[in-house]
Write an enzyme that holds these catalytic residues in place. Structure first.
Site, mmCIF file in Angstrom:
data_model
loop_
_atom_site.group_PDB
_atom_site.id
_atom_site.type_symbol
_atom_site.label_atom_id
_atom_site.label_comp_id
_atom_site.label_asym_id
_atom_site.label_seq_id
_atom_site.Cartn_x
_atom_site.Cartn_y
_atom_site.Cartn_z
ATOM 1 N N TYR A 161 0.837 -1.210 0.000
ATOM 2 C CA TYR A 161 0.000 0.000 0.000
ATOM 3 C C TYR A 161 0.867 1.254 0.000
ATOM 4 O O TYR A 161 0.670 2.176 -0.807
ATOM 5 C CB TYR A 161 -0.921 -0.009 1.234
ATOM 6 C CG TYR A 161 -1.523 1.353 1.542
ATOM 7 C CD1 TYR A 161 -2.496 1.898 0.714
ATOM 8 C CD2 TYR A 161 -1.107 2.094 2.653
ATOM 9 C CE1 TYR A 161 -3.042 3.156 0.986
ATOM 10 C CE2 TYR A 161 -1.652 3.339 2.933
ATOM 11 C CZ TYR A 161 -2.616 3.866 2.099
ATOM 12 O OH TYR A 161 -3.163 5.104 2.365
HETATM 13 P P1 NAD Z 1 -12.215 5.346 1.726
HETATM 14 O O1 NAD Z 1 -12.027 3.944 1.246
HETATM 15 O O2 NAD Z 1 -13.271 5.600 2.732
HETATM 16 O O3 NAD Z 1 -12.463 6.315 0.480
HETATM 17 C C1 NAD Z 1 -11.810 6.125 -0.756
HETATM 18 C C2 NAD Z 1 -12.883 6.147 -1.847
HETATM 19 O O4 NAD Z 1 -12.218 6.100 -3.110
HETATM 20 C C3 NAD Z 1 -13.836 4.958 -1.790
HETATM 21 O O5 NAD Z 1 -15.168 5.406 -1.649
HETATM 22 C C4 NAD Z 1 -13.607 4.236 -3.091
HETATM 23 O O6 NAD Z 1 -14.758 3.658 -3.654
HETATM 24 C C5 NAD Z 1 -13.063 5.342 -3.979
HETATM 25 N N1 NAD Z 1 -12.256 4.820 -5.097
HETATM 26 C C6 NAD Z 1 -11.227 3.948 -5.033
HETATM 27 N N2 NAD Z 1 -10.771 3.696 -6.258
HETATM 28 C C7 NAD Z 1 -11.529 4.411 -7.133
HETATM 29 C C8 NAD Z 1 -11.528 4.553 -8.537
HETATM 30 N N3 NAD Z 1 -10.684 3.864 -9.313
HETATM 31 N N4 NAD Z 1 -12.444 5.376 -9.100
HETATM 32 C C9 NAD Z 1 -13.335 6.058 -8.331
HETATM 33 N N5 NAD Z 1 -13.376 5.957 -6.985
HETATM 34 C C10 NAD Z 1 -12.472 5.138 -6.388
HETATM 35 O O7 NAD Z 1 -10.776 5.822 2.273
HETATM 36 P P2 NAD Z 1 -10.375 7.092 3.158
HETATM 37 O O8 NAD Z 1 -9.942 6.607 4.473
HETATM 38 O O9 NAD Z 1 -11.410 8.156 3.040
HETATM 39 O O10 NAD Z 1 -9.068 7.557 2.365
HETATM 40 C C11 NAD Z 1 -9.146 8.525 1.322
HETATM 41 C C12 NAD Z 1 -7.752 8.758 0.760
HETATM 42 O O11 NAD Z 1 -6.886 9.217 1.802
HETATM 43 C C13 NAD Z 1 -7.087 7.508 0.180
HETATM 44 O O12 NAD Z 1 -6.357 7.890 -0.956
HETATM 45 C C14 NAD Z 1 -6.143 7.055 1.282
HETATM 46 O O13 NAD Z 1 -5.027 6.354 0.763
HETATM 47 C C15 NAD Z 1 -5.741 8.390 1.880
HETATM 48 N N6 NAD Z 1 -5.321 8.330 3.280
HETATM 49 C C16 NAD Z 1 -6.227 7.963 4.238
HETATM 50 C C17 NAD Z 1 -5.832 7.953 5.568
HETATM 51 C C18 NAD Z 1 -6.764 7.562 6.672
HETATM 52 O O14 NAD Z 1 -6.314 7.505 7.839
HETATM 53 N N7 NAD Z 1 -8.057 7.312 6.401
HETATM 54 C C19 NAD Z 1 -4.525 8.316 5.919
HETATM 55 C C20 NAD Z 1 -3.633 8.632 4.889
HETATM 56 C C21 NAD Z 1 -4.050 8.663 3.584
HETATM 57 C C1 UGA Z 2 -4.079 4.235 8.498
HETATM 58 C C2 UGA Z 2 -5.054 4.108 7.329
HETATM 59 O O1 UGA Z 2 -5.760 2.879 7.406
HETATM 60 C C3 UGA Z 2 -4.339 4.201 6.011
HETATM 61 O O2 UGA Z 2 -5.313 4.346 5.009
HETATM 62 C C4 UGA Z 2 -3.447 5.412 6.019
HETATM 63 O O3 UGA Z 2 -2.729 5.532 4.839
HETATM 64 C C5 UGA Z 2 -2.485 5.390 7.176
HETATM 65 O O4 UGA Z 2 -3.269 5.364 8.380
HETATM 66 C C6 UGA Z 2 -1.654 6.649 7.232
HETATM 67 O O5 UGA Z 2 -1.492 7.254 8.293
HETATM 68 O O6 UGA Z 2 -1.101 7.018 6.205
HETATM 69 P P1 UGA Z 2 -2.959 2.514 10.020
HETATM 70 O O7 UGA Z 2 -2.180 3.455 10.842
HETATM 71 O O8 UGA Z 2 -2.437 1.144 9.822
HETATM 72 O O9 UGA Z 2 -3.262 3.079 8.583
HETATM 73 O O10 UGA Z 2 -4.433 2.533 10.651
HETATM 74 P P2 UGA Z 2 -5.343 1.430 11.283
HETATM 75 O O11 UGA Z 2 -5.775 0.460 10.266
HETATM 76 O O12 UGA Z 2 -6.373 2.154 12.052
HETATM 77 O O13 UGA Z 2 -4.341 0.670 12.296
HETATM 78 C C7 UGA Z 2 -3.717 1.347 13.370
HETATM 79 C C8 UGA Z 2 -3.050 0.322 14.268
HETATM 80 O O14 UGA Z 2 -4.071 -0.486 14.885
HETATM 81 C C9 UGA Z 2 -2.137 -0.660 13.528
HETATM 82 O O15 UGA Z 2 -1.022 -0.946 14.342
HETATM 83 C C10 UGA Z 2 -2.991 -1.914 13.373
HETATM 84 O O16 UGA Z 2 -2.228 -3.117 13.340
HETATM 85 C C11 UGA Z 2 -3.828 -1.864 14.639
HETATM 86 N N1 UGA Z 2 -5.153 -2.515 14.477
HETATM 87 C C12 UGA Z 2 -5.998 -2.163 13.481
HETATM 88 C C13 UGA Z 2 -5.522 -3.510 15.392
HETATM 89 O O17 UGA Z 2 -4.754 -3.858 16.311
HETATM 90 N N2 UGA Z 2 -6.739 -4.091 15.256
HETATM 91 C C14 UGA Z 2 -7.610 -3.747 14.268
HETATM 92 O O18 UGA Z 2 -8.715 -4.332 14.191
HETATM 93 C C15 UGA Z 2 -7.235 -2.751 13.364
#
Ligand code: NAD
Ligand code: UGA
Length: 331
Positions: A161
């Site tokens: 990822y």
């Molecule tokens: P999410 O899965 O809730 O939202 C992403 C959306 O993108 C989904 O609704 C999905 O259907 C859509 N999508 C994926 N591929 C597509 C495509 N080819 N065409 C059209 N739509 C598409 O995820 P999120 O947590 O809201 O994350 C949004 C963005 O932020 C992502 O790029 C993710 O990598 C990034 N990000 C998220 C976090 C986090 O903590 N949530 C942290 C760092 C980065």
């Molecule tokens: C998160 C988001 O899921 C990613 O999309 C994003 O890119 C990333 O943050 C980011 O900061 O860039 P992550 O930190 O792995 O990734 O977030 P979680 O999936 O919430 O996990 C956080 C921690 O909780 C990890 O150590 C994971 O192993 C742990 N975890 C998660 C558990 O122990 N149990 C669970 O059910 C889920």
């Protein structure tokens, strides 16, 4: 909740495309933009008519005349028509989870995070869109164990990822250096975002769900992993500031600069919900970094951004949202 940015001179966004608008972060951003007077087109491949999560995420956008939703896949659809007169594109569409990126779903990560982004950048250039804000990730830093991560640190992604997110942001920045590309690119490295509508695979959602329902919480590793948890409203504020601050360009961290261990989050969730959590210990996952922590200096200097919502209050808001019935339209 109050906006978190009070920074340099800003412009208003007139017309924006938000990709991934049926997702967690995209739906919040689209709503805030639409309510602040921006004409917003949202695009997402998940169809709210059949996908319950997409329907629930889009509920708050129903009836907003400034919002138009389109169900389409950016890896295959015609993108140019979506960009007519857009002054900003917010590119949040992507496949986000760390754990499932090992194995057969990797092709989906490549297709959505890299290939679809390449198609988008070609369209932005053709359609002369002046600005792109793209969602990158703290995961590109890899296993940073000590001090805060600075944007100039060499990236060391340790999951498939994270490799695709690094490729995505660098692809956008590479396009922006082309002589025919008019698009100024800001790549925001979000740090573990939480709050209402958070993806159900994420830790704070699962911890709250465990406390609310009594179902066990699966804890990967020993719980000493630390994350720079960043509340959704603060993330939206930074993202809007990245679009409206004329000088903003390049890579910018979006995280507060402090981190919290999973065990500390579990204790905070127990206090917020007022009930215990049963923990089911599971093994560690490959690609699960021990700690993330942003150096927020560049966001502060360039965007005038600083986060406002502390963890306890953010968890409280997320809990309230999870306790409410969902009004999605999916069958
Ligand atoms: P999410 O899965 O809730 O939202 C992403 C959306 O993108 C989904 O609704 C999905 O259907 C859509 N999508 C994926 N591929 C597509 C495509 N080819 N065409 C059209 N739509 C598409 O995820 P999120 O947590 O809201 O994350 C949004 C963005 O932020 C992502 O790029 C993710 O990598 C990034 N990000 C998220 C976090 C986090 O903590 N949530 C942290 C760092 C980065
Ligand atoms: C998160 C988001 O899921 C990613 O999309 C994003 O890119 C990333 O943050 C980011 O900061 O860039 P992550 O930190 O792995 O990734 O977030 P979680 O999936 O919430 O996990 C956080 C921690 O909780 C990890 O150590 C994971 O192993 C742990 N975890 C998660 C558990 O122990 N149990 C669970 O059910 C889920």
């Amino acid at each position: 909740m109050a906006a978190s940015s009070s920074g340099p001179a800003t412009r208003r966004v007139q017309r924006a495309l938000v990709t991934g608008s049926a997702g967690f972060i995209g739906s919040h951003l689209a709503e805030t933009l639409a309510r602040s007077g921006t004409t917003v087109i949202g695009v997402d491949r998940r169809d709210p008519a059949t996908d319950r999560t997409a329907a629930a995420n889009l509920t708050s956008l129903h009836g907003l005349p400034s919002y138009t939703h389109i169900t389409a896949d950016l890896a295959t659809c015609a993108i140019d028509p979506l960009l007519i007169d857009a002054d900003v594109v917010f590119h949040l569409a992507g496949i986000p989870g760390v754990r499932p990126s090992w194995g057969p779903r990797f092709v989906d990560y490549v297709n959505c995070n890299i290939f679809a982004t390449q198609r988008l950048m070609e369209s932005l250039t053709r359609m002369h869109v002046p600005r792109l804000v793209v969602a990158s990730s703290s995961s590109v830093y890899g296993a940073a164990v000590g001090g805060p991560s600075v944007e100039s640190d060499p990236p060391h992604p340790v999951s498939p990822y994270a490799v695709t997110k690094l490729a995505e942001e660098q692809l956008c920045l590479a396009h922006s250096t082309r002589s025919n590309c008019p698009t100024r690119v800001v790549a925001l490295r979000y740090f573990t975002v939480y709050g209402p509508r958070q993806r159900p695979d994420m830790f704070t959602h699962r911890a709250l769900e465990a406390a609310l329902t009594g179902q066990p919480l699966r804890l990967y590793g020993n719980g000493h992993q630390r994350r720079d948890f960043t509340y959704i409203d603060d993330v939206v504020s930074a993202t809007m500031a990245a679009a409206t601050t004329p000088e903003a360009q390049g890579v910018i961290n979006v995280g507060g600069g402090a981190n919290t261990s999973l065990l500390e989050v579990i204790n905070a969730v127990k206090r917020v919900v007022g009930s215990d959590i049963h923990i089911h210990l599971a093994g560690p996952n490959d690609g699960d970094v021990p700690a993330t922590r942003a150096d927020p200096s560049r966001a502060r200097q360039l965007l005038g951004w600083q986060p406002r919502v502390e963890l306890h209050s953010g968890l409280h808001h997320q809990m309230l949202a999870m306790a409410q019935p969902v009004h999605g339209t999916a069958a």
